[in-house]
Design a protein around this motif. Structure first.
Motif, PDB file in Angstrom:
ATOM      1  N   THR A 479      -7.561  76.502  68.902  1.00  0.00           N
ATOM      2  CA  THR A 479      -7.077  76.312  70.448  1.00  0.00           C
ATOM      3  C   THR A 479      -5.510  77.351  69.899  1.00  0.00           C
ATOM      4  N   HIS A 480      -5.459  77.541  70.312  1.00  0.00           N
ATOM      5  CA  HIS A 480      -4.170  78.664  70.431  1.00  0.00           C
ATOM      6  C   HIS A 480      -3.959  79.499  68.949  1.00  0.00           C
ATOM      7  N   ASP A 481      -5.019  80.166  69.377  1.00  0.00           N
ATOM      8  CA  ASP A 481      -5.148  81.293  68.078  1.00  0.00           C
ATOM      9  C   ASP A 481      -5.024  80.709  66.677  1.00  0.00           C
ATOM     10  N   ALA A 482      -5.265  79.314  67.021  1.00  0.00           N
ATOM     11  CA  ALA A 482      -4.906  78.250  64.692  1.00  0.00           C
ATOM     12  C   ALA A 482      -6.368  78.955  64.504  1.00  0.00           C
ATOM     13  N   GLU A 483      -5.816  79.435  62.652  1.00  0.00           N
ATOM     14  CA  GLU A 483      -7.141  79.285  61.375  1.00  0.00           C
ATOM     15  C   GLU A 483      -7.139  77.633  61.899  1.00  0.00           C
ATOM     16  N   LEU A 484      -8.433  77.718  61.612  1.00  0.00           N
ATOM     17  CA  LEU A 484      -8.963  76.546  61.030  1.00  0.00           C
ATOM     18  C   LEU A 484      -9.007  76.231  59.497  1.00  0.00           C
ATOM     19  N   LYS A 485      -8.308  75.512  58.491  1.00  0.00           N
ATOM     20  CA  LYS A 485      -8.510  75.293  57.455  1.00  0.00           C
ATOM     21  C   LYS A 485      -9.851  73.821  56.517  1.00  0.00           C
ATOM     22  N   TYR A 486      -9.667  73.157  56.907  1.00  0.00           N
ATOM     23  CA  TYR A 486     -10.279  71.897  57.070  1.00  0.00           C
ATOM     24  C   TYR A 486     -11.197  70.372  57.778  1.00  0.00           C
ATOM     25  N   ILE A 487     -11.980  69.640  57.678  1.00  0.00           N
ATOM     26  CA  ILE A 487     -11.938  68.505  58.711  1.00  0.00           C
ATOM     27  C   ILE A 487     -12.588  67.812  57.150  1.00  0.00           C
ATOM     28  N   GLU A 488     -11.482  66.075  58.388  1.00  0.00           N
ATOM     29  CA  GLU A 488     -12.439  65.128  56.841  1.00  0.00           C
ATOM     30  C   GLU A 488     -12.704  64.301  57.905  1.00  0.00           C
ATOM     31  N   VAL A 489     -13.817  63.417  57.679  1.00  0.00           N
ATOM     32  CA  VAL A 489     -14.425  61.977  58.915  1.00  0.00           C
ATOM     33  C   VAL A 489     -14.262  60.788  58.412  1.00  0.00           C
ATOM     34  N   TYR A 490     -13.938  59.695  58.829  1.00  0.00           N
ATOM     35  CA  TYR A 490     -13.353  58.585  57.755  1.00  0.00           C
ATOM     36  C   TYR A 490     -13.767  57.633  59.914  1.00  0.00           C
ATOM     37  N   THR A 491     -14.628  56.918  58.066  1.00  0.00           N
ATOM     38  CA  THR A 491     -15.549  55.258  59.059  1.00  0.00           C
ATOM     39  C   THR A 491     -13.701  54.591  59.883  1.00  0.00           C
ATOM     40  N   ILE A 492     -14.248  54.196  60.645  1.00  0.00           N
ATOM     41  CA  ILE A 492     -13.514  53.493  61.372  1.00  0.00           C
ATOM     42  C   ILE A 492     -12.198  52.316  60.576  1.00  0.00           C
ATOM     43  N   PHE A 493     -12.409  51.927  59.164  1.00  0.00           N
ATOM     44  CA  PHE A 493     -12.124  51.144  58.139  1.00  0.00           C
ATOM     45  C   PHE A 493     -11.545  52.469  57.642  1.00  0.00           C
ATOM     46  N   GLY A 494     -11.587  53.610  57.559  1.00  0.00           N
ATOM     47  CA  GLY A 494     -10.632  54.253  56.405  1.00  0.00           C
ATOM     48  C   GLY A 494     -11.007  54.794  55.753  1.00  0.00           C
ATOM     49  N   GLN A 495     -12.733  54.973  55.444  1.00  0.00           N
ATOM     50  CA  GLN A 495     -13.543  55.110  54.231  1.00  0.00           C
ATOM     51  C   GLN A 495     -13.645  57.125  54.633  1.00  0.00           C
ATOM     52  N   SER A 496     -13.047  57.438  53.822  1.00  0.00           N
ATOM     53  CA  SER A 496     -13.765  59.275  53.702  1.00  0.00           C
ATOM     54  C   SER A 496     -15.423  59.425  53.525  1.00  0.00           C
ATOM     55  N   THR A 505     -12.118  80.803  63.575  1.00  0.00           N
ATOM     56  CA  THR A 505     -11.714  79.735  64.750  1.00  0.00           C
ATOM     57  C   THR A 505     -12.684  78.464  64.902  1.00  0.00           C
ATOM     58  N   THR A 506     -14.022  79.251  64.713  1.00  0.00           N
ATOM     59  CA  THR A 506     -15.292  78.043  65.132  1.00  0.00           C
ATOM     60  C   THR A 506     -16.070  78.609  64.646  1.00  0.00           C
ATOM     61  N   ARG A 507     -16.228  76.413  63.594  1.00  0.00           N
ATOM     62  CA  ARG A 507     -16.904  76.450  62.752  1.00  0.00           C
ATOM     63  C   ARG A 507     -18.177  75.170  63.391  1.00  0.00           C
ATOM     64  N   THR A 508     -19.257  75.212  63.649  1.00  0.00           N
ATOM     65  CA  THR A 508     -20.076  74.076  63.089  1.00  0.00           C
ATOM     66  C   THR A 508     -20.819  73.513  62.141  1.00  0.00           C
ATOM     67  N   ILE A 509     -20.539  72.199  61.799  1.00  0.00           N
ATOM     68  CA  ILE A 509     -20.977  70.972  60.552  1.00  0.00           C
ATOM     69  C   ILE A 509     -21.986  70.582  61.048  1.00  0.00           C
ATOM     70  N   ASN A 510     -22.611  70.226  59.653  1.00  0.00           N
ATOM     71  CA  ASN A 510     -24.405  69.586  59.981  1.00  0.00           C
ATOM     72  C   ASN A 510     -23.413  68.012  59.387  1.00  0.00           C
ATOM     73  N   LEU A 511     -23.509  66.498  60.752  1.00  0.00           N
ATOM     74  CA  LEU A 511     -22.912  64.905  60.391  1.00  0.00           C
ATOM     75  C   LEU A 511     -24.687  64.692  59.863  1.00  0.00           C
TER      76      LEU A 511
END
Length: 537
Positions: A479-496, A505-511
């Motif tokens: 949003t606001h024309d920001a440049e994306l850098k990275y994404i990290e996904v964790y479990t609710i227990f804090g494990q990456s 500005t838009t990216r699709t990732i496979n999970l």
């Protein structure tokens, strides 16, 4: 009872103190991973649900203190263990200076800190503060407020009630000096008949008889949960309550801070949403333990550090500012100086500053109190069921705490920080705070109205994700024309479980490889961070 924040006055005598109060801090939790892998061994499901809603990962703070550490300290010469805190990984102890200092020889002890800070060779002990990550109207309910109308209506709390936001589904822990009469008197019959008193504990005497002690807690509870038609209606008459006694009415010692933290940790474990504490600490029976104004910085006192940890776990802690404005120490007490608590000052029935209400700012220049409510001649119930008035920030605090529950009921998916910000932004002098009332008198009707716009903007931050829930792929859009850098996904227990660089500005990732469940994401862009939760189907 200087810490009971109501206008009672008594005198104290001083004696010699052979034993010192101190805290012993440990340098680890050897069994941490076992607990983190099995969270229901240390937290209830409701506590876990609160973390999921607010995208807060389980971490080492949730893990209990190692029992072997406790046993070895208990067995040390001349040492008595009085209380414990898993968040600060510490025990409150008593003993001679030499016996306490001898504990530093134990390999798992990182430090000791005396309540008499002149005995600490390393100066103040500072613990890093933690911060949390980031309806539909029904038929109106009209309550017969009687004389309690003013203290509710000056905050537009009646508007929340008229839309059936009365605290239902929210749990408030009241931490105070005692609750006699709550189990018998008529003003609390509605709570009892609807099974809204969930339990409690007396930490001072270490027993389950919480319908005992000083009547102060009874009076405080009545401003939230009391109900006598045409006389008294509390601000959260349909909330549920835990009642905890941590205040020793006969003594003023630093142990009460530790008992308070212990009770807040139990409130967290049980899944409590809001804590009200009409207690404060500044002067002690032993003057060597007294605080100075310079130490009202939110990190010096044990209680204030514990209060900020409570915020990090997703709770809202509402604290009385104090009644010392007309004394030689006119400032707020602890834990009212904690950065992430909602500190409440007092006004009169016509909205003017109450002359006794403790003032800010904190010694490091932060706005305190945060907001104010009626504390002069507040309407409340006594243990015998009679309806009376009393004055003090002891009562302005729970009046606000009940409406916090009612507002949060309206926006159950909002974080504690978002609810607190809505309340501050609704207040009468938000753009021009002062040391007496902070941001002023909140307008809960305005907070309710502004909620969707204000919080939606906060949630979006610098990026958004969709679809949510997802099946295989997730689209990340800035949003606001920001440049994306990275994404990290964790479990609710804090494990990456997933991390990837991003660009554009838009990216699709496979999970698709993730198991079904709830996850927490963190996205960095050129304009900041966004966090939230996603559900994998």
């Amino acid at each position: 009872m200087k810490k009971l924040l109501v206008l009672f006055f008594i005198s104290f005598s001083f004696t010699m103190f052979a034993q010192e109060d101190a805290w012993v801090y440990f340098n680890g939790k050897p069994q941490a991973q076992n607990f983190i892998d099995n969270p229901l061994t240390m937290l209830t499901q409701r506590a876990l649900d609160r973390r999921i809603t607010q995208s807060i990962a389980i971490d080492i703070l949730d893990v209990p203190i190692d029992e072997n550490y406790i046993l070895q300290v208990q067995n040390a010469i001349g040492i008595t263990v009085e209380a414990k805190s898993k968040w600060l990984n510490a025990l409150h102890i008593r003993g001679s200076v030499s016996n306490i200092n001898a504990l530093t020889a134990l390999p798992f002890v990182s430090s000791v800190a005396f309540a008499d800070r002149s005995l600490n060779t390393g100066g103040k002990l500072h613990t890093p503060k933690q911060v949390s990550q980031q309806k539909v109207m029904e038929t109106a309910t009209i309550f017969p407020y009687g004389n309690s109308a003013n203290q509710i209506e000056m905050l537009s709390g009646n508007v929340l009630h008229e839309q059936n936001f009365t605290g239902a589904g929210k749990i408030i822990a009241v931490i105070d000096a005692g609750f006699p009469g709550v189990n018998t008197s008529q003003p609390f019959a509605r709570l009892r008949n609807n099974n809204l008193i969930l339990g409690g504990y007396d930490y001072v005497n270490r027993n389950a008889n919480f319908y005992s002690g000083h009547a102060h807690g009874t009076m405080v509870l009545s401003t939230m949960g009391g109900y006598v038609p045409n006389q008294l209606v509390g601000t959260a008459p349909d909330a549920s309550y835990y009642l905890f006694i941590t205040e020793d009415s006969n003594n003023e010692t630093p142990l009460e801070e530790s008992l308070w933290v212990e009770a807040v940790e139990e409130a967290d474990r049980l899944g409590v949403d809001i804590v009200n504490t009409s207690l404060g600490y500044f002067d002690y029976d032993n003057p060597s333990y007294n605080y100075t104004y310079e130490e009202l910085d939110g990190v010096t006192s044990f209680a204030s550090r514990g209060a900020d940890f409570a915020y990090a776990k997703g709770m809202i802690v509402v604290v009385s500012a104090g009644n010392s404005a007309l004394t030689n120490n006119p400032y707020i007490s602890v834990p009212a100086d904690a950065e992430h608590v909602l500190t409440i000052g007092s006004v009169t029935s016509d909205g003017n500053y109450s002359s006794f209400s403790s003032i800010g700012y904190t010694s490091d220049g932060r706005v305190k109190p945060d907001v104010a409510a009626q504390g002069t001649a507040a309407v409340l119930a006594m243990p015998d069921g009679s309806i009376a008035t009393a004055s003090g920030t002891s009562f302005s605090s729970p009046i606000i705490a009940g409406l916090v529950a009612s507002l949060w009921q309206a926006y159950p998916d909002y974080t504690n920080g978002q609810i607190m910000q809505l309340i501050k932004e609704s207040a009468s002098q938000y753009t021009n705070p002062d040391e007496e009332l902070g941001y002023g008198i909140p307008d809960f009707d305005l907070a309710l109205t502004n909620g969707p716009l204000s919080v939606t903007s906060s949630i979006l931050g610098s990026s958004r994700v969709f679809p949510n829930p997802l099946s295989e792929t997730l689209t990340v859009a800035s949003t606001h024309d920001a440049e994306l850098k990275y994404i990290e996904v964790y479990t609710i227990f804090g494990q990456s479980v997933y991390k990837s660089s991003l660009s554009g500005t838009t990216r699709t990732i496979n999970l698709s490889t993730l198991s079904a469940g709830i996850y927490i994401y963190k996205i960095e862009s050129s304009k900041g961070f966004s966090t939230g939760k996603i559900q994998k189907k």
